[in-house]
Design an enzyme around this catalytic site. Structure first.
Site, PDB file in Angstrom:
ATOM      1  N   TRP A  21       5.588   5.059  -3.213  1.00 33.95           N
ATOM      2  CA  TRP A  21       4.138   4.901  -3.412  1.00 33.95           C
ATOM      3  C   TRP A  21       3.435   6.242  -3.507  1.00 33.95           C
ATOM      4  O   TRP A  21       2.464   6.387  -4.264  1.00 33.95           O
ATOM      5  CB  TRP A  21       3.524   4.021  -2.314  1.00 33.95           C
ATOM      6  N   ASP A  90      -3.079   6.028   1.885  1.00 27.82           N
ATOM      7  CA  ASP A  90      -2.667   4.676   1.514  1.00 27.82           C
ATOM      8  C   ASP A  90      -2.123   4.016   2.782  1.00 27.82           C
ATOM      9  O   ASP A  90      -1.062   4.382   3.281  1.00 27.82           O
ATOM     10  CB  ASP A  90      -1.580   4.771   0.429  1.00 27.82           C
ATOM     11  N   LYS A 114       0.014  -7.011   2.970  1.00 24.01           N
ATOM     12  CA  LYS A 114       1.021  -6.782   3.999  1.00 24.01           C
ATOM     13  C   LYS A 114       0.506  -7.213   5.380  1.00 24.01           C
ATOM     14  O   LYS A 114       1.151  -7.964   6.068  1.00 24.01           O
ATOM     15  CB  LYS A 114       1.446  -5.314   4.034  1.00 24.01           C
TER      16      LYS A 114
HETATM   17  C1  LIG Z   1       2.961  -2.693  -1.205  1.00 21.16           C
HETATM   18  C2  LIG Z   1       2.414  -1.314  -1.242  1.00 21.16           C
HETATM   19  C3  LIG Z   1       1.706  -0.817  -2.339  1.00 21.16           C
HETATM   20  C4  LIG Z   1       1.563  -1.571  -3.631  1.00 21.16           C
HETATM   21  O1  LIG Z   1       0.802  -2.665  -3.612  1.00 21.16           O
HETATM   22  P1  LIG Z   1       0.609  -3.473  -4.972  1.00 21.16           P
HETATM   23  O2  LIG Z   1      -0.582  -4.287  -4.686  1.00 21.16           O
HETATM   24  O3  LIG Z   1       1.860  -4.249  -5.210  1.00 21.16           O
HETATM   25  O4  LIG Z   1       0.378  -2.460  -6.041  1.00 21.16           O
HETATM   26  C5  LIG Z   1       1.179   0.440  -2.284  1.00 21.16           C
HETATM   27  N1  LIG Z   1       1.343   1.216  -1.187  1.00 21.16           N
HETATM   28  C6  LIG Z   1       2.034   0.785  -0.130  1.00 21.16           C
HETATM   29  C7  LIG Z   1       2.177   1.687   1.064  1.00 21.16           C
HETATM   30  C8  LIG Z   1       2.590  -0.490  -0.121  1.00 21.16           C
HETATM   31  O5  LIG Z   1       3.287  -0.920   0.938  1.00 21.16           O
END
Ligand SMILES: *Cc1c(COP(=O)(O)O)cnc(C)c1O
Length: 279
Positions: A21, A90, A114
């Site tokens: 990511w 993030d 998540k």
């Molecule tokens: C799952 C995740 C993403 C991506 O999320 P999407 O909505 O599938 O683009 C980005 N950063 C982290 C840390 C993640 O766990």
């Protein structure tokens, strides 16, 4: 959107490359500014996050970008950098799982899927003064100020997903909030890491000091045993243990909603499996 809103011609930012990511974020950021990658654990299959003495943040950086929990590899920053540069983070896979000092951050974002609710919602926490720093020539829809000024209703938002996030937040409050979650998450992860450390049969992917409390990645003695492990686990209701295709192996994702009883059941299953299937 972050570099589009916060960078611009001649502006610089520093990124820590600790997984897929952050790597994707770096690629996009390079479209909008000069990006300094101050640390990367890519050569070690992203099995760790840096300590503060392993990188530096140049004075001319607008911000320091990091991914607090690396979902695929199972690593997590145990504490946040103390640099006086603002942090941009993030937190998609560990928001609301532990306490943190929000004042150190210029911007925090997290996809809901998540720890907060269904896909389709993304939470952004942005410092007020940054809303006015956006360059003029960016698309209206991709400007954070547009969404702030319109109470997140510039376009039609995914109402049902937002409603469900609200229900999850009420549930979280009833559990005792982030303080209680943090304690519970520490206990859950400790049980699982203790099971991994108790034997050479299971090997954790992350270096101990970088271990995630949310995603626990581990290997068995062979890919064949891993496939058998995942198959038998699924049969007793322990689902989703297959590791991400980029590193293989197994991964237990134990987000806020995952109960302690499930971890206990997994640990018992692991011990039983080892006994029945020696290396
Ligand atoms: C799952 C995740 C993403 C991506 O999320 P999407 O909505 O599938 O683009 C980005 N950063 C982290 C840390 C993640 O766990």
């Amino acid at each position: 959107m972050i570099p589009m809103n916060l960078l611009g011609a001649g502006k610089k930012a520093t990124y820590l490359n600790t997984g897929v990511w952050s790597k994707k974020a770096i690629k996009e950021a390079r479209l909008f500014g000069e990006i300094n990658v101050a640390y990367s654990s890519e050569e070690q299959k992203f099995n760790r996050v840096p300590t503060e003495d392993e990188y530096s943040v140049p004075e001319d950086s607008e911000y320091l970008y990091l991914v607090s929990n690396n979902t695929i590899y199972g690593t997590q920053f145990p504490t946040f950098p103390t640099t006086d540069k603002m942090l941009v983070c993030d937190m998609s896979s560990d928001i609301l799982s532990r306490r943190l000092d929000v004042s150190k951050f210029g911007l925090i974002f997290a996809g809901a899927q998540k720890n907060m609710g269904p896909a389709g919602v993304t939470v952004v926490i942005i410092r007020d003064d940054l809303l006015d720093r956006t360059p003029e020539k960016i698309p209206t829809m991709l400007c954070y100020k547009t969404h702030a000024d319109n109470d997140s209703m510039f376009n039609t938002p995914p109402c049902f997903s937002i409603y469900v996030v609200g229900e999850v937040l009420k549930w979280l409050k009833k559990q005792g909030g982030v303080v209680a979650m943090e304690k519970r998450n520490q206990e859950k992860a400790a049980l699982l890491y203790a099971a991994i450390d108790a034997t050479d049969y299971y090997r954790g992917h992350a270096e101990p000091a970088s271990r995630s409390l949310m995603n626990i990645s581990f290997n068995l003695p062979s890919p064949e045993l891993e496939a058998q492990f995942i198959g038998e686990a699924t049969k007793v209701g322990l689902n989703g243990l297959k590791g991400h295709r980029s590193i293989g192996g197994c991964r237990a994702s134990i987000y806020n909603a995952f109960p302690r009883e499930g971890v206990v059941k997994l640990v018992e299953f692991m011990q039983e499996f080892e006994k029945n299937n020696p290396a």
